[in-house]
Design a protein around this motif. Structure first.
Motif, PDB file in Angstrom:
ATOM      1  N   ALA A 119      -0.652  12.776  35.040  1.00 58.59           N
ATOM      2  CA  ALA A 119      -0.412  13.817  36.389  1.00 58.59           C
ATOM      3  C   ALA A 119       0.372  14.892  35.535  1.00 58.59           C
ATOM      4  CB  ALA A 119       0.618  13.172  37.288  1.00 58.59           C
ATOM      5  N   ARG A 120       1.293  14.524  34.526  1.00 56.92           N
ATOM      6  CA  ARG A 120       1.824  15.421  33.697  1.00 56.92           C
ATOM      7  C   ARG A 120       1.131  16.601  33.127  1.00 56.92           C
ATOM      8  NH1 ARG A 120       4.998  11.420  31.401  1.00 56.92           N
ATOM      9  NH2 ARG A 120       4.317  11.781  29.319  1.00 56.92           N
ATOM     10  N   ILE A 121       0.054  16.182  32.681  1.00 56.72           N
ATOM     11  CA  ILE A 121      -1.027  17.220  32.012  1.00 56.72           C
ATOM     12  C   ILE A 121      -1.437  18.019  32.831  1.00 56.72           C
ATOM     13  CG2 ILE A 121      -3.301  17.262  30.836  1.00 56.72           C
ATOM     14  CD1 ILE A 121      -2.430  14.514  29.303  1.00 56.72           C
ATOM     15  N   ALA A 122      -1.849  17.526  34.257  1.00 55.74           N
ATOM     16  CA  ALA A 122      -2.497  18.486  35.175  1.00 55.74           C
ATOM     17  C   ALA A 122      -1.433  19.537  35.494  1.00 55.74           C
ATOM     18  CB  ALA A 122      -3.123  17.626  36.250  1.00 55.74           C
ATOM     19  N   ARG A 123      -0.401  18.939  35.832  1.00 53.57           N
ATOM     20  CA  ARG A 123       0.590  19.804  36.378  1.00 53.57           C
ATOM     21  C   ARG A 123       1.201  20.747  35.357  1.00 53.57           C
ATOM     22  NH1 ARG A 123       2.533  22.883  40.272  1.00 53.57           N
ATOM     23  NH2 ARG A 123       4.993  23.025  40.546  1.00 53.57           N
TER      24      ARG A 123
END
Length: 347
Positions: A119-123
């Protein structure tokens, strides 16, 4: 963007003193969701203390601060941390970690919030695109310009999807052209994400270019509080407001307005007189100019005619470069646009 009637932030009789000397004296106001509010005042007026109280970093001696209806002074530590994620902070001196890259600095807020790696990568990828830092992901702060550092700071502040973005002198360390691009970015963020922005500054020019509402703070008290169109058109103003406007106009007249010439010098920048139906509408044109033509705008002055609702607001503007397509686009999107002349780029 239509303004929501939902209350985003409220301050009720806020009082704070240091060493027995009051810094904030019973402040009360509310801010609607999606609004952009500029708070202006001289050094020592209480601006930064107010911002720290809004964020929960400073505990008031009396009074209450509500974020989306929650009174932050009554929350337990775990609850307060959750509310703080709804509040983003953008700092004057960027406050980036030198040891981390652009990616790592943005990631930090998400790591602290316990967001999963995927989720961090996408955000982070989403935020990199939003603030225009593509290609700079692996650079460290020492490899970035001031404007790029502030874009990292803004991306980091937006990481946890805040409802309110607090900006503490966010442009005062930047040159005029970079300031224009950062203000255009903040306007874009406000319009696209409906984030409430509270902008602390000592520069009236920044207020005119971005804010829809103005509060003038002096010795811990609010001396004026008005929508930008009413604020600009008011004839009888508090002495501090007159000081800020007089100081700004004096500097700008001496350095730029008086430098306008008919003949275009090498690298000359177009100086325009632009009239729009509502003063607040001009803020939406600034990010549009930047997005479509990579042109930033410096608003030197705003004049409102006495019959404002019928005749609109006149903005005196300097563009960061001469572009015929951009000028034609402006003609099609405002009530009236006139090229007054050109200003040497070095002024």
């Amino acid at each position: 963007m239509a303004e929501s009637l939902t209350e985003s932030l409220r301050v009720d009789r806020l009082y704070k003193a240091f060493g027995g000397s009051p810094v904030l004296e019973g402040l009360s106001f509310s801010i609607q969701a999606g609004d952009i509010v500029g708070i202006i005042g001289r050094s020592g007026a209480g601006k930064t203390t107010l911002l720290r109280c809004l964020h929960g970093a400073e505990t008031p001696d009396a009074g209450d601060v509500f974020i989306e209806g929650q009174e932050i002074g009554r929350l337990k530590e775990k609850e307060l941390l959750a509310v703080r994620r709804r509040i983003g902070m953008v700092f004057q001196n960027f406050n980036l970690l030198k040891s981390r890259t652009v990616w790592g600095n943005i990631s930090l807020a998400l790591e602290i919030a316990g967001i999963s790696k995927s989720a961090r990568i996408a955000r982070i990828q989403e935020l990199i695109g939003l603030v225009g830092l593509e290609g700079h992901e692996n650079k460290h702060p020492s490899q970035l310009s001031g404007g790029q550092k502030q874009r990292v700071g803004i991306a980091r502040a937006l990481a946890t999807n805040p409802a309110v973005l607090l900006c503490d002198e966010a442009t005062s360390a930047l040159d005029p052209e970079t300031t224009s691009s950062i203000l255009a970015l903040l306007s874009k963020i406000n319009q696209e994400l409906s984030i409430t922005i509270v902008l602390i500054t000592h520069e009236m020019d920044v207020i005119h270019r971005l804010a829809r509402r103005v509060m003038v703070l002096e010795q811990g008290r609010i001396m004026e509080d008005a929508r930008i169109e009413h604020f600009s058109g008011t004839k009888e103003k508090h002495a501090l407001t007159q000081f800020f406007e007089g100081e700004e106009q004096s500097v700008l007249s001496g350095q730029r307005l008086s430098a306008i010439q008919n003949e275009k010098p090498h690298g000359g920048l177009p100086a325009l007189r632009v009239t729009v139906a509502e003063s607040a509408l001009f803020t939406s044109l600034i990010p549009a100019l930047y997005e479509q033509f990579s042109i930033t705008s410096q608003v030197l002055r705003v004049n409102l005619n006495e019959n404002y609702s019928d005749t609109g607001a006149t903005h005196f503007v300097i563009l960061s470069r001469d572009d015929e397509n951009a000028l034609n686009w402006l003609v099609q999107n405002v009530e009236k646009m006139e090229v007054l002349g050109y200003v040497p780029s070095g002024i």
